[in-house]
Write an enzyme that holds these catalytic residues in place. Structure first.
Site, PDB file in Angstrom:
ATOM      1  N   GLY A  12     -49.039 -31.868 -32.743  1.00 32.58           N
ATOM      2  CA  GLY A  12     -48.100 -31.983 -31.636  1.00 32.58           C
ATOM      3  C   GLY A  12     -46.703 -32.421 -32.014  1.00 32.58           C
ATOM      4  O   GLY A  12     -45.961 -32.917 -31.176  1.00 32.58           O
ATOM      5  N   ARG A  69     -62.179 -15.443 -23.738  1.00 35.01           N
ATOM      6  CA  ARG A  69     -60.776 -15.875 -23.873  1.00 35.01           C
ATOM      7  C   ARG A  69     -60.099 -15.861 -22.506  1.00 35.01           C
ATOM      8  O   ARG A  69     -59.314 -16.744 -22.163  1.00 35.01           O
ATOM      9  CB  ARG A  69     -60.078 -14.915 -24.846  1.00 35.01           C
ATOM     10  CG  ARG A  69     -58.781 -15.355 -25.410  1.00 35.01           C
ATOM     11  CD  ARG A  69     -58.299 -14.342 -26.471  1.00 35.01           C
ATOM     12  NE  ARG A  69     -58.985 -14.518 -27.733  1.00 35.01           N
ATOM     13  CZ  ARG A  69     -58.677 -15.436 -28.633  1.00 35.01           C
ATOM     14  NH1 ARG A  69     -57.698 -16.268 -28.386  1.00 35.01           N
ATOM     15  NH2 ARG A  69     -59.332 -15.538 -29.760  1.00 35.01           N
ATOM     16  N   HIS A 118     -43.116 -19.903 -34.265  1.00 34.18           N
ATOM     17  CA  HIS A 118     -43.929 -19.338 -35.338  1.00 34.18           C
ATOM     18  C   HIS A 118     -43.290 -19.712 -36.676  1.00 34.18           C
ATOM     19  O   HIS A 118     -42.081 -19.531 -36.856  1.00 34.18           O
ATOM     20  CB  HIS A 118     -44.001 -17.817 -35.203  1.00 34.18           C
ATOM     21  CG  HIS A 118     -44.823 -17.176 -36.262  1.00 34.18           C
ATOM     22  ND1 HIS A 118     -46.199 -17.192 -36.247  1.00 34.18           N
ATOM     23  CD2 HIS A 118     -44.466 -16.514 -37.385  1.00 34.18           C
ATOM     24  CE1 HIS A 118     -46.653 -16.568 -37.313  1.00 34.18           C
ATOM     25  NE2 HIS A 118     -45.621 -16.159 -38.028  1.00 34.18           N
ATOM     26  N   THR A 150     -44.958 -11.982 -25.894  1.00 31.95           N
ATOM     27  CA  THR A 150     -45.341 -10.736 -25.242  1.00 31.95           C
ATOM     28  C   THR A 150     -46.792 -10.454 -25.610  1.00 31.95           C
ATOM     29  O   THR A 150     -47.398 -11.218 -26.358  1.00 31.95           O
ATOM     30  CB  THR A 150     -44.458  -9.580 -25.756  1.00 31.95           C
ATOM     31  OG1 THR A 150     -44.631  -9.482 -27.177  1.00 31.95           O
ATOM     32  CG2 THR A 150     -42.987  -9.821 -25.440  1.00 31.95           C
ATOM     33  N   GLU A 152     -47.939  -8.411 -27.654  1.00 32.68           N
ATOM     34  CA  GLU A 152     -48.124  -8.170 -29.081  1.00 32.68           C
ATOM     35  C   GLU A 152     -47.869  -9.473 -29.850  1.00 32.68           C
ATOM     36  O   GLU A 152     -46.788 -10.052 -29.785  1.00 32.68           O
ATOM     37  CB  GLU A 152     -47.176  -7.081 -29.573  1.00 32.68           C
ATOM     38  CG  GLU A 152     -47.544  -6.596 -30.973  1.00 32.68           C
ATOM     39  CD  GLU A 152     -46.637  -5.488 -31.469  1.00 32.68           C
ATOM     40  OE1 GLU A 152     -46.741  -5.138 -32.657  1.00 32.68           O
ATOM     41  OE2 GLU A 152     -45.794  -5.003 -30.669  1.00 32.68           O
ATOM     42  N   LEU A 153     -48.889  -9.931 -30.569  1.00 32.84           N
ATOM     43  CA  LEU A 153     -48.849 -11.232 -31.248  1.00 32.84           C
ATOM     44  C   LEU A 153     -47.609 -11.397 -32.128  1.00 32.84           C
ATOM     45  O   LEU A 153     -47.288 -10.521 -32.931  1.00 32.84           O
ATOM     46  CB  LEU A 153     -50.101 -11.401 -32.114  1.00 32.84           C
ATOM     47  CG  LEU A 153     -50.213 -12.733 -32.866  1.00 32.84           C
ATOM     48  CD1 LEU A 153     -50.410 -13.890 -31.890  1.00 32.84           C
ATOM     49  CD2 LEU A 153     -51.347 -12.687 -33.888  1.00 32.84           C
ATOM     50  N   ASP A 154     -46.879 -12.512 -31.945  1.00 28.92           N
ATOM     51  CA  ASP A 154     -45.732 -12.858 -32.794  1.00 28.92           C
ATOM     52  C   ASP A 154     -44.678 -11.759 -32.845  1.00 28.92           C
ATOM     53  O   ASP A 154     -44.029 -11.557 -33.867  1.00 28.92           O
ATOM     54  CB  ASP A 154     -46.193 -13.189 -34.227  1.00 28.92           C
ATOM     55  CG  ASP A 154     -47.148 -14.372 -34.271  1.00 28.92           C
ATOM     56  OD1 ASP A 154     -48.013 -14.418 -35.171  1.00 28.92           O
ATOM     57  OD2 ASP A 154     -47.046 -15.222 -33.372  1.00 28.92           O
ATOM     58  N   GLN A 182     -37.262 -28.627 -39.806  1.00 25.29           N
ATOM     59  CA  GLN A 182     -36.246 -27.803 -39.142  1.00 25.29           C
ATOM     60  C   GLN A 182     -36.742 -27.275 -37.790  1.00 25.29           C
ATOM     61  O   GLN A 182     -35.955 -27.079 -36.868  1.00 25.29           O
ATOM     62  CB  GLN A 182     -35.869 -26.636 -40.065  1.00 25.29           C
ATOM     63  CG  GLN A 182     -35.217 -27.074 -41.366  1.00 25.29           C
ATOM     64  CD  GLN A 182     -33.972 -27.912 -41.125  1.00 25.29           C
ATOM     65  OE1 GLN A 182     -33.140 -27.572 -40.274  1.00 25.29           O
ATOM     66  NE2 GLN A 182     -33.858 -29.031 -41.830  1.00 25.29           N
TER      67      GLN A 182
HETATM   68  C1  GRF Z   1     -45.969 -25.615 -36.881  1.00 23.15           C
HETATM   69  O1  GRF Z   1     -45.496 -25.158 -38.119  1.00 23.15           O
HETATM   70  C2  GRF Z   1     -45.864 -24.522 -35.870  1.00 23.15           C
HETATM   71  O2  GRF Z   1     -44.827 -23.584 -36.133  1.00 23.15           O
HETATM   72  C3  GRF Z   1     -47.181 -23.864 -35.993  1.00 23.15           C
HETATM   73  O3  GRF Z   1     -48.093 -24.947 -36.141  1.00 23.15           O
HETATM   74  C4  GRF Z   1     -47.462 -25.948 -36.939  1.00 23.15           C
HETATM   75  C5  GRF Z   1     -47.870 -27.335 -36.449  1.00 23.15           C
HETATM   76  O4  GRF Z   1     -47.127 -27.689 -35.388  1.00 23.15           O
HETATM   77  N1  GRF Z   1     -47.511 -23.025 -34.867  1.00 23.15           N
HETATM   78  P1  GRF Z   1     -47.278 -29.091 -34.551  1.00 23.15           P
HETATM   79  O5  GRF Z   1     -47.039 -30.248 -35.463  1.00 23.15           O
HETATM   80  O6  GRF Z   1     -48.656 -29.128 -33.988  1.00 23.15           O
HETATM   81  O7  GRF Z   1     -46.210 -28.976 -33.516  1.00 23.15           O
END
Ligand code: GRF
Length: 200
Positions: A12, A69, A118, A150, A152-154, A182
């Site tokens: 998180g 799902r 991502h 969307t 389509e994944l990523d 970052q």
């Molecule tokens: C991050 O690099 C995020 O881009 C990816 O999961 C990683 C962990 O994120 N989806 P967080 O510490 O749980 O926010």
């Protein structure tokens, strides 16, 4: 007031960076937006502790309790709608380290207000193990991307990116840590810009 609902699966840290920015910059007063709650698909997500410590409402919807799902996504959508009851405009839904692929139905229900981060420079390296793949490919730069989700994944419209160097001797873990730092600057900034967009 516009509600923001964050979805997490693990540590998180991106959620915490957005929450800290919202509190530090008083988003209710400055942007007319508030964080309504944090949903996790895992009860053991460390991010739930961070969210509670920040005084936020949390909900755990264990994906393992759902055979399909679609059923999990429907439960998450109900929780979002519950927290968004009375919201002046539909809630902004922010996937922050949320490691589930959402269904087309969930995307359609939250179309145009569903963001994800991502850990690669999309369109390069959609999917998993992005840092190791960047290293194996000999990339000199890596990074992260915030995009609209969307079906389509990523692959949704890119809203913001951040670039970091891949250094000699980098491991996936070292690169991931450099990118994550970052990400914590990128995601709050992009969410803020998104909230400033005219609605509709
Ligand atoms: C991050 O690099 C995020 O881009 C990816 O999961 C990683 C962990 O994120 N989806 P967080 O510490 O749980 O926010």
């Amino acid at each position: 007031m516009r509600n923001i609902v964050l979805l997490i699966s693990g540590g998180g840290s991106n959620m915490a960076a957005i929450v800290a920015a919202a509190q530090r910059e008083d988003w209710p007063a400055t942007l007319g937006a508030r964080i309504a709650g944090v949903i996790s698909n895992r009860a053991d997500a460390a991010g739930l502790v961070l969210a509670r410590e920040a005084g936020l409402a949390t909900a755990t919807i264990e994906h393992r309790n759902y055979a399909r799902r679609e059923d999990f996504d429907a439960a998450a959508a109900r929780q979002i709608a519950h927290w968004d009851a009375g919201g002046e405009v539909p809630a902004l839904v922010v996937l922050a380290g949320f490691m589930r692929v959402v269904t087309p139905a969930f995307v359609a229900q939250h179309q145009g207000r569903l963001l994800n981060i991502h850990p690669s420079l999309l369109p390069a390296f959609p999917g998993l193990h992005t840092h190791q793949r960047a290293i194996d490919a000999g990339c000199r730069f890596a990074g992260a991307t915030v995009h609209e989700v969307t079906a389509e994944l990523d692959h949704g419209p890119i809203l913001g990116q951040v670039v970091v160097p891949v250094l000699p001797g980098d491991t996936a873990a070292l690169l991931a840590a450099r990118v994550l730092t970052q990400e914590h600057l990128l995601y709050p900034r992009v969410v803020k810009d998104f909230l400033r967009r005219p609605i509709g």
